[in-house]
Write a protein that holds these residues in place. Structure first.
Motif, mmCIF file in Angstrom:
data_model
loop_
_atom_site.group_PDB
_atom_site.id
_atom_site.type_symbol
_atom_site.label_atom_id
_atom_site.label_comp_id
_atom_site.label_asym_id
_atom_site.label_seq_id
_atom_site.Cartn_x
_atom_site.Cartn_y
_atom_site.Cartn_z
ATOM 1 N N HIS A 70 3.053 28.150 9.040
ATOM 2 C CA HIS A 70 3.295 26.750 9.313
ATOM 3 C C HIS A 70 2.119 26.064 8.783
ATOM 4 O O HIS A 70 0.838 26.545 9.113
ATOM 5 N N TRP A 71 2.149 25.130 7.856
ATOM 6 C CA TRP A 71 0.931 24.431 7.161
ATOM 7 C C TRP A 71 0.963 22.991 7.679
ATOM 8 O O TRP A 71 1.827 22.483 7.849
ATOM 9 N N THR A 72 -0.391 22.590 7.998
ATOM 10 C CA THR A 72 -0.406 21.092 8.181
ATOM 11 C C THR A 72 -0.737 20.498 6.893
ATOM 12 O O THR A 72 -1.052 21.253 5.727
ATOM 13 N N VAL A 73 -1.218 19.171 6.526
ATOM 14 C CA VAL A 73 -1.441 18.701 5.217
ATOM 15 C C VAL A 73 -2.444 18.078 5.371
ATOM 16 O O VAL A 73 -3.153 17.262 6.207
ATOM 17 N N GLY A 74 -3.157 18.030 4.203
ATOM 18 C CA GLY A 74 -4.418 17.206 3.991
ATOM 19 C C GLY A 74 -4.324 16.464 2.525
ATOM 20 O O GLY A 74 -3.403 17.041 1.673
ATOM 21 N N ALA A 75 -5.059 15.528 2.412
ATOM 22 C CA ALA A 75 -5.190 14.590 0.959
ATOM 23 C C ALA A 75 -6.387 14.778 0.415
ATOM 24 O O ALA A 75 -7.694 14.782 1.081
ATOM 25 N N ASP A 76 -6.508 14.476 -0.795
ATOM 26 C CA ASP A 76 -7.829 14.264 -1.578
ATOM 27 C C ASP A 76 -8.609 13.235 -0.889
ATOM 28 O O ASP A 76 -9.860 13.458 -0.560
ATOM 29 N N ALA A 77 -8.143 12.187 -0.328
ATOM 30 C CA ALA A 77 -8.684 11.015 0.375
ATOM 31 C C ALA A 77 -7.657 10.259 1.170
ATOM 32 O O ALA A 77 -6.599 10.341 0.854
ATOM 33 N N LEU A 78 -8.113 9.362 1.988
ATOM 34 C CA LEU A 78 -7.554 8.634 2.851
ATOM 35 C C LEU A 78 -7.741 7.127 2.580
ATOM 36 O O LEU A 78 -8.907 6.755 2.341
ATOM 37 N N ARG A 79 -6.873 6.216 2.502
ATOM 38 C CA ARG A 79 -6.957 4.752 2.399
ATOM 39 C C ARG A 79 -6.691 4.076 3.350
ATOM 40 O O ARG A 79 -5.453 4.329 4.177
ATOM 41 N N SER A 80 -7.392 3.222 4.047
ATOM 42 C CA SER A 80 -6.817 2.464 5.253
ATOM 43 C C SER A 80 -6.332 1.098 4.922
ATOM 44 O O SER A 80 -6.782 0.586 4.019
ATOM 45 N N LEU A 81 -5.165 0.933 5.511
ATOM 46 C CA LEU A 81 -4.403 -0.452 5.275
ATOM 47 C C LEU A 81 -4.434 -1.187 6.809
ATOM 48 O O LEU A 81 -4.029 -0.402 7.902
ATOM 49 N N ASN A 82 -4.562 -2.388 6.794
ATOM 50 C CA ASN A 82 -4.734 -3.045 7.999
ATOM 51 C C ASN A 82 -3.133 -3.991 7.779
ATOM 52 O O ASN A 82 -3.218 -4.762 6.640
ATOM 53 N N GLY A 83 -2.583 -3.821 9.010
ATOM 54 C CA GLY A 83 -1.341 -4.791 8.946
ATOM 55 C C GLY A 83 -0.650 -4.657 10.540
ATOM 56 O O GLY A 83 -0.702 -4.094 11.276
ATOM 57 N N ASP A 84 -0.345 -5.965 10.799
ATOM 58 C CA ASP A 84 0.187 -6.175 12.195
ATOM 59 C C ASP A 84 -0.878 -5.760 13.162
ATOM 60 O O ASP A 84 -0.361 -5.112 14.147
ATOM 61 N N GLY A 85 -2.302 -5.732 13.058
ATOM 62 C CA GLY A 85 -3.215 -5.513 13.999
ATOM 63 C C GLY A 85 -3.415 -4.121 14.147
ATOM 64 O O GLY A 85 -4.056 -3.650 14.984
ATOM 65 N N SER A 111 -4.231 -0.427 12.095
ATOM 66 C CA SER A 111 -4.967 0.268 10.949
ATOM 67 C C SER A 111 -4.137 1.666 10.666
ATOM 68 O O SER A 111 -3.963 2.461 11.270
ATOM 69 N N LEU A 112 -3.339 1.662 9.335
ATOM 70 C CA LEU A 112 -2.485 2.668 8.846
ATOM 71 C C LEU A 112 -3.596 3.530 7.855
ATOM 72 O O LEU A 112 -4.298 2.996 6.777
ATOM 73 N N HIS A 113 -3.458 4.835 7.955
ATOM 74 C CA HIS A 113 -4.117 5.716 6.875
ATOM 75 C C HIS A 113 -3.058 6.284 6.046
ATOM 76 O O HIS A 113 -2.205 7.036 6.539
ATOM 77 N N VAL A 114 -3.202 6.035 4.594
ATOM 78 C CA VAL A 114 -2.347 6.764 3.686
ATOM 79 C C VAL A 114 -3.208 7.568 2.735
ATOM 80 O O VAL A 114 -4.398 7.292 2.371
ATOM 81 N N PRO A 115 -2.248 8.582 2.522
ATOM 82 C CA PRO A 115 -3.168 9.469 1.426
ATOM 83 C C PRO A 115 -3.173 8.964 0.014
ATOM 84 O O PRO A 115 -2.492 8.272 -0.445
ATOM 85 N N GLU A 116 -4.372 9.539 -0.524
ATOM 86 C CA GLU A 116 -4.582 9.113 -2.142
ATOM 87 C C GLU A 116 -4.611 10.392 -2.711
ATOM 88 O O GLU A 116 -5.528 11.398 -2.134
ATOM 89 N N GLY A 117 -4.248 10.497 -3.923
ATOM 90 C CA GLY A 117 -4.532 11.773 -4.673
ATOM 91 C C GLY A 117 -3.475 12.875 -4.345
ATOM 92 O O GLY A 117 -2.366 12.487 -3.963
#
Length: 86
Positions: free
Chosen positions: A10-25, A27-33
């Motif tokens: 079973h593999w977990t996932v990583g991303a090249d980078a994370l971008r933080s988005l602020n919404g409704d108080g 912070s969401l972290h979404v993958p980039e790359g």
């Protein structure tokens, strides 16, 4: 006799980078790359199976797909990780 079942890791996932988005108080972290498969020592040192440095994603929300057709469209899979986990 019981049928032979393949012992898949079973593999977990990583991303090249994370971008933080602020919404409704919150912070969401979404993958980039690209998305990368991560397992074993890679979880500790932040390296994928293709040895790229990665930011780990929340395993409750992200997992390495067993079927590449199930991969998210917005974040493509690393082709080297895909080959190494097939």
């Amino acid at each position: 006799m019981t049928p032979h079942t393949e012992n898949r890791e079973h593999w977990t996932v990583g991303a090249d980078a994370l971008r933080s988005l602020n919404g409704d108080g919150e912070s969401l972290h979404v993958p980039e790359g690209r998305l990368h498969a991560v397992s074993g020592a890679g979880l500790i040192v932040g390296r994928s199976v293709c040895l790229a440095p990665v930011s780990l994603l929340d395993p409750a929300q992200w997992s390495w797909p067993d079927d590449p057709a199930d991969a998210p469209v917005a974040a493509p899979l690393c082709w080297i990780c895909r080959a190494l986990t097939a």
